[in-house]
Enzyme design. Sequence first.
Site, PDB file in Angstrom:
ATOM      1  N   HIS A  46       0.819  -1.215   0.000  1.00 56.70           N
ATOM      2  CA  HIS A  46       0.000   0.000   0.000  1.00 56.70           C
ATOM      3  C   HIS A  46       0.851   1.263   0.000  1.00 56.70           C
ATOM      4  CE1 HIS A  46      -3.699   2.011   0.009  1.00 56.70           C
ATOM      5  NE2 HIS A  46      -4.368   1.311   0.915  1.00 56.70           N
ATOM      6  N   ASP A  70      -2.227   2.120  -4.589  1.00 55.57           N
ATOM      7  CA  ASP A  70      -3.450   2.519  -3.894  1.00 55.57           C
ATOM      8  C   ASP A  70      -4.508   1.440  -4.046  1.00 55.57           C
ATOM      9  OD1 ASP A  70      -2.316   4.935  -3.155  1.00 55.57           O
ATOM     10  OD2 ASP A  70      -3.001   5.954  -4.979  1.00 55.57           O
TER      11      ASP A  70
END
Length: 401
Positions: free
Chosen positions: A372, A376
């Site tokens: 992450h 995204d």
Amino acid sequence: MSVEIKAPIFPESVADGTVATWHKKPGEAVKRDELIVDIETDKVVLEVLAPADGVISNVLKQEGDTVLSQETLATFTEGAAATTSAPEATAPPEATAPTASTAATASAAAGPAARKAAAESGVSLDSIEGSGKGGRVTKADVQGAKAAPAPAAAAPVAAAPAVSLAVGERVEKRVPMTRLRAKVAERLLEAKQSTAMLTTFNEVNMKPIMDLRKQYVEKFEKVHGVRLGFMSFFVKAAVEALKRFPAVNASIDGHDIVYHGYNDIGVAVSSDRGLVVPVLRNAEYMSLAEVEKTVMGFGKKARDGKLSMDDMTGGTFTISNGGVFGSLLSTPILNPPQTAILGMHKIQDRPMAVNGQVVILPMMYLAVSYDHRLVDGKEAVSFLVAIKELIEDPARMLLEI
């Protein structure tokens, strides 16, 4: 002439290795290019071959010892095979000739009186060592075997403790972890601790691919010499999806993001030594048949311990198929420094709502774990949806839409 047997030159990413298995012992004759010893590294097993015909004079590194690149493992006497092996070839027959001939031809080597005595007493001639000339079994040998039954009864008595010890025992076995297993453990722990790993899931209808495969599987194998599996479709779908979402194909190097303009797809393969991930180089240029052939070759190499450093170095994205072992759903762990990994799972018939009707379809859960820090949630979910759409409509892969 005496020469040194040295460890291979290790790649830059490999600091040292471990002596795994000696295939030849000191004093044993070997031929040129015959396997002498295996050196296990963090990634592959390297083979050390004999430089010429000769004999291993002395072993300097035992199994389990750590060795460095080009470190001496043993000394080797070149050209000594003939003189060393000759006595070994002739000596055993002289020493064991009576016993071998007695065991193999005891009935033929026994006189009539001995055979009659053996038949009357129920003693097998094969179990008697003859004391006569040339190992011949005599009547006295048979009578002696009949009169002394204790040795025959001693065998089961001696074996009994070994059996009884195992009954009800809580047995434990301690073995050292292989270097590959230790390295895999280290990298998995590193991935969990050093990345912001998250997993997103989806499901895919496998019926279109299964119908296509059923229609062309025989012709495909006849033309290309390899069976058409599911992995090649997922590799091609992943390549197309990676083109649309380059961040999923990227990696983090310090404070830099490295976007790769190629698709080197790692395929996780299970082996006796542990999990390995050989890489399909430039998968964007490979056909379905080339993918299947390469993956099949990787599987065979993994089983035989023949994967090379070149096979396993690099990779920009990884695919893991736990479905072959029956896994229905899992969260695959990243393969650093990659930022994403796709997990395939078991195909299972499930009731699905299609146009307001309940239809039984072969469904597979898909999982994408991603870092992450770089990828995204929107990109990861869209990437997985793209793979789902490509698998459910294979024509899109051909049309690249």
